[in-house]
Design a protein around this motif. Sequence first.
Motif, PDB file in Angstrom:
ATOM      1  N   GLY A  40      92.667  29.158  60.272  1.00 20.60           N
ATOM      2  CA  GLY A  40      93.144  30.498  60.634  1.00 20.60           C
ATOM      3  C   GLY A  40      93.703  31.276  59.470  1.00 20.60           C
ATOM      4  O   GLY A  40      94.637  32.066  59.652  1.00 20.60           O
ATOM      5  N   VAL A  41      93.147  31.054  58.268  1.00 17.74           N
ATOM      6  CA  VAL A  41      93.692  31.732  57.079  1.00 17.74           C
ATOM      7  C   VAL A  41      92.607  32.397  56.237  1.00 17.74           C
ATOM      8  O   VAL A  41      91.461  31.957  56.183  1.00 17.74           O
ATOM      9  CB  VAL A  41      94.453  30.762  56.133  1.00 17.74           C
ATOM     10  N   ARG A  42      93.023  33.478  55.558  1.00 17.69           N
ATOM     11  CA  ARG A  42      92.350  33.931  54.338  1.00 17.69           C
ATOM     12  C   ARG A  42      93.268  33.517  53.212  1.00 17.69           C
ATOM     13  O   ARG A  42      94.478  33.735  53.294  1.00 17.69           O
ATOM     14  CB  ARG A  42      92.222  35.466  54.318  1.00 17.69           C
ATOM     15  N   GLU A  43      92.699  32.930  52.165  1.00 17.09           N
ATOM     16  CA  GLU A  43      93.558  32.401  51.114  1.00 17.09           C
ATOM     17  C   GLU A  43      93.019  32.733  49.739  1.00 17.09           C
ATOM     18  O   GLU A  43      91.823  32.992  49.556  1.00 17.09           O
ATOM     19  CB  GLU A  43      93.712  30.885  51.281  1.00 17.09           C
ATOM     20  N   ALA A  44      93.923  32.702  48.770  1.00 19.91           N
ATOM     21  CA  ALA A  44      93.569  32.900  47.369  1.00 19.91           C
ATOM     22  C   ALA A  44      94.338  31.897  46.528  1.00 19.91           C
ATOM     23  O   ALA A  44      95.518  31.623  46.796  1.00 19.91           O
ATOM     24  CB  ALA A  44      93.916  34.315  46.919  1.00 19.91           C
ATOM     25  N   MET A  45      93.651  31.335  45.523  1.00 23.77           N
ATOM     26  CA  MET A  45      94.298  30.465  44.542  1.00 23.77           C
ATOM     27  C   MET A  45      94.560  31.274  43.276  1.00 23.77           C
ATOM     28  O   MET A  45      93.645  31.908  42.744  1.00 23.77           O
ATOM     29  CB  MET A  45      93.401  29.274  44.200  1.00 23.77           C
ATOM     30  N   LEU A  46      95.798  31.241  42.797  1.00 27.29           N
ATOM     31  CA  LEU A  46      96.199  31.998  41.623  1.00 27.29           C
ATOM     32  C   LEU A  46      96.653  31.057  40.517  1.00 27.29           C
ATOM     33  O   LEU A  46      97.289  30.034  40.787  1.00 27.29           O
ATOM     34  CB  LEU A  46      97.375  32.934  41.933  1.00 27.29           C
ATOM     35  N   SER A  47      96.331  31.438  39.279  1.00 22.15           N
ATOM     36  CA  SER A  47      96.797  30.666  38.123  1.00 22.15           C
ATOM     37  C   SER A  47      97.244  31.614  37.029  1.00 22.15           C
ATOM     38  O   SER A  47      96.799  32.767  36.966  1.00 22.15           O
ATOM     39  CB  SER A  47      95.654  29.826  37.546  1.00 22.15           C
ATOM     40  N   ALA A  48      98.078  31.086  36.141  1.00 25.91           N
ATOM     41  CA  ALA A  48      98.326  31.791  34.892  1.00 25.91           C
ATOM     42  C   ALA A  48      97.066  31.651  34.049  1.00 25.91           C
ATOM     43  O   ALA A  48      96.442  30.577  34.034  1.00 25.91           O
ATOM     44  CB  ALA A  48      99.522  31.192  34.170  1.00 25.91           C
ATOM     45  N   PRO A  49      96.660  32.703  33.332  1.00 30.24           N
ATOM     46  CA  PRO A  49      95.419  32.623  32.539  1.00 30.24           C
ATOM     47  C   PRO A  49      95.441  31.418  31.589  1.00 30.24           C
ATOM     48  O   PRO A  49      96.418  31.203  30.874  1.00 30.24           O
ATOM     49  CB  PRO A  49      95.408  33.941  31.770  1.00 30.24           C
ATOM     50  N   GLY A  50      94.374  30.619  31.636  1.00 28.59           N
ATOM     51  CA  GLY A  50      94.266  29.486  30.738  1.00 28.59           C
ATOM     52  C   GLY A  50      95.023  28.240  31.160  1.00 28.59           C
ATOM     53  O   GLY A  50      94.953  27.219  30.484  1.00 28.59           O
ATOM     54  N   ASP A  51      95.742  28.310  32.269  1.00 33.86           N
ATOM     55  CA  ASP A  51      96.540  27.157  32.706  1.00 33.86           C
ATOM     56  C   ASP A  51      95.799  26.410  33.797  1.00 33.86           C
ATOM     57  O   ASP A  51      95.441  26.989  34.825  1.00 33.86           O
ATOM     58  CB  ASP A  51      97.899  27.620  33.229  1.00 33.86           C
ATOM     59  N   ALA A  52      95.555  25.111  33.578  1.00 32.58           N
ATOM     60  CA  ALA A  52      94.849  24.303  34.573  1.00 32.58           C
ATOM     61  C   ALA A  52      95.821  23.535  35.477  1.00 32.58           C
ATOM     62  O   ALA A  52      95.406  22.654  36.219  1.00 32.58           O
ATOM     63  CB  ALA A  52      93.916  23.328  33.866  1.00 32.58           C
ATOM     64  N   GLY A  53      97.088  23.869  35.404  1.00 30.24           N
ATOM     65  CA  GLY A  53      98.087  23.147  36.197  1.00 30.24           C
ATOM     66  C   GLY A  53      98.123  23.607  37.640  1.00 30.24           C
ATOM     67  O   GLY A  53      97.162  24.174  38.158  1.00 30.24           O
ATOM     68  N   ALA A  54      99.251  23.347  38.297  1.00 26.63           N
ATOM     69  CA  ALA A  54      99.372  23.656  39.721  1.00 26.63           C
ATOM     70  C   ALA A  54      99.133  25.137  39.979  1.00 26.63           C
ATOM     71  O   ALA A  54      99.530  26.000  39.190  1.00 26.63           O
ATOM     72  CB  ALA A  54     100.753  23.256  40.220  1.00 26.63           C
ATOM     73  N   ALA A  55      98.478  25.422  41.107  1.00 23.64           N
ATOM     74  CA  ALA A  55      98.170  26.800  41.480  1.00 23.64           C
ATOM     75  C   ALA A  55      99.206  27.315  42.468  1.00 23.64           C
ATOM     76  O   ALA A  55      99.927  26.550  43.116  1.00 23.64           O
ATOM     77  CB  ALA A  55      96.782  26.874  42.101  1.00 23.64           C
ATOM     78  N   VAL A  56      99.254  28.631  42.585  1.00 21.72           N
ATOM     79  CA  VAL A  56      99.937  29.292  43.689  1.00 21.72           C
ATOM     80  C   VAL A  56      98.856  29.686  44.687  1.00 21.72           C
ATOM     81  O   VAL A  56      97.865  30.319  44.305  1.00 21.72           O
ATOM     82  CB  VAL A  56     100.712  30.534  43.206  1.00 21.72           C
ATOM     83  N   GLN A  57      99.031  29.258  45.928  1.00 22.39           N
ATOM     84  CA  GLN A  57      98.060  29.595  46.973  1.00 22.39           C
ATOM     85  C   GLN A  57      98.693  30.632  47.899  1.00 22.39           C
ATOM     86  O   GLN A  57      99.744  30.376  48.491  1.00 22.39           O
ATOM     87  CB  GLN A  57      97.703  28.341  47.771  1.00 22.39           C
ATOM     88  N   LEU A  58      98.047  31.773  48.019  1.00 25.25           N
ATOM     89  CA  LEU A  58      98.503  32.785  48.971  1.00 25.25           C
ATOM     90  C   LEU A  58      97.748  32.589  50.277  1.00 25.25           C
ATOM     91  O   LEU A  58      96.518  32.429  50.275  1.00 25.25           O
ATOM     92  CB  LEU A  58      98.250  34.186  48.414  1.00 25.25           C
ATOM     93  N   LEU A  59      98.484  32.593  51.375  1.00 23.37           N
ATOM     94  CA  LEU A  59      97.915  32.306  52.699  1.00 23.37           C
ATOM     95  C   LEU A  59      98.240  33.451  53.645  1.00 23.37           C
ATOM     96  O   LEU A  59      99.422  33.720  53.910  1.00 23.37           O
ATOM     97  CB  LEU A  59      98.535  31.019  53.251  1.00 23.37           C
ATOM     98  N   ALA A  60      97.201  34.108  54.150  1.00 22.41           N
ATOM     99  CA  ALA A  60      97.403  35.194  55.104  1.00 22.41           C
ATOM    100  C   ALA A  60      96.755  34.827  56.430  1.00 22.41           C
ATOM    101  O   ALA A  60      95.691  34.203  56.461  1.00 22.41           O
ATOM    102  CB  ALA A  60      96.798  36.492  54.561  1.00 22.41           C
ATOM    103  N   PRO A  61      97.370  35.200  57.547  1.00 25.54           N
ATOM    104  CA  PRO A  61      96.847  34.775  58.851  1.00 25.54           C
ATOM    105  C   PRO A  61      95.607  35.552  59.273  1.00 25.54           C
ATOM    106  O   PRO A  61      95.509  36.753  59.037  1.00 25.54           O
ATOM    107  CB  PRO A  61      98.014  35.084  59.801  1.00 25.54           C
ATOM    108  N   LEU A  62      94.662  34.850  59.911  1.00 29.49           N
ATOM    109  CA  LEU A  62      93.499  35.502  60.523  1.00 29.49           C
ATOM    110  C   LEU A  62      93.764  35.842  61.976  1.00 29.49           C
ATOM    111  O   LEU A  62      93.119  36.711  62.535  1.00 29.49           O
ATOM    112  CB  LEU A  62      92.284  34.552  60.498  1.00 29.49           C
ATOM    113  N   ARG A  63      94.669  35.087  62.600  1.00 30.31           N
ATOM    114  CA  ARG A  63      94.877  35.226  64.052  1.00 30.31           C
ATOM    115  C   ARG A  63      96.363  35.053  64.366  1.00 30.31           C
ATOM    116  O   ARG A  63      97.079  34.368  63.638  1.00 30.31           O
ATOM    117  CB  ARG A  63      94.151  34.107  64.816  1.00 30.31           C
ATOM    118  N   GLU A  64      96.753  35.621  65.483  1.00 29.48           N
ATOM    119  CA  GLU A  64      98.158  35.541  65.907  1.00 29.48           C
ATOM    120  C   GLU A  64      98.569  34.108  66.280  1.00 29.48           C
ATOM    121  O   GLU A  64      99.748  33.770  66.197  1.00 29.48           O
ATOM    122  CB  GLU A  64      98.398  36.468  67.111  1.00 29.48           C
TER     123      GLU A  64
END
Length: 139
Positions: free
Chosen positions: A40-64
């Motif tokens: 039930g999500v749309r998501e995006a993985m974010l990184s600092a440019p050039g960094d292969a370490g842990a990501a920040v994942q943004l999670l937005a709801p698709l449904r109530e």
Amino acid sequence: TVLAIDHVGIAVADLDAAIEWYASTFGLVATHTETNEEQGVREAMLSAPGDAGAAVQLLAPLREDSAIAKFLHRSGPGIQQLAYRVADVDASCEALRAKGLRLLYDEPRRGTAGSRINFVHPKDAGGVLVELVEPAANH
Ligand code: MC0
């Protein structure tokens, strides 16, 4: 055994607005976006440019009725989960079950980019929703 911190998941109301805010505020770049109907999500993985370490994942709801919509209603936007990368999610789940922790799913489900995932109940993990991620490359 945990191989690495894979990502920190943050619940947001509007994915596109959040991607733009993280880019303009912190310079984080979206490297992957995906819709996961089962979760039930749309998501995006974010990184600092050039960094292969842990990501920040943004999670937005698709449904109530989704986990992220419920989280947003209860807590507002913020950190929803901490995800550990593991080599074998089945073995990791068995080891944690043997320690008495509750896993949310009997069998792993599909996560980001074809990964296999399961979650430890936050009440059994110090108040943190812990995700276990076995990357797709292992299969
Ligand atoms: C609920 N609680 C949390 C929490 N969600 N505590 C910490 N972090 C969270 N995210 C607390 C509640 O405040 C409550 O505490 C207690 O847990 C039980 O709440 P509940 O009302 O019984 O349970 P729900 O309905 O809120 O469900 C929580 C649960 C659910 C973790 C079971 O969110 C779930 O199934 N999550 C797994 C799936 C998921 O999160 N999908 C979205 C990400 P009190 O003290 O009030 O009793 S998808 C994803 O992550 C994928 C794409 C990926 O990365 O590959």
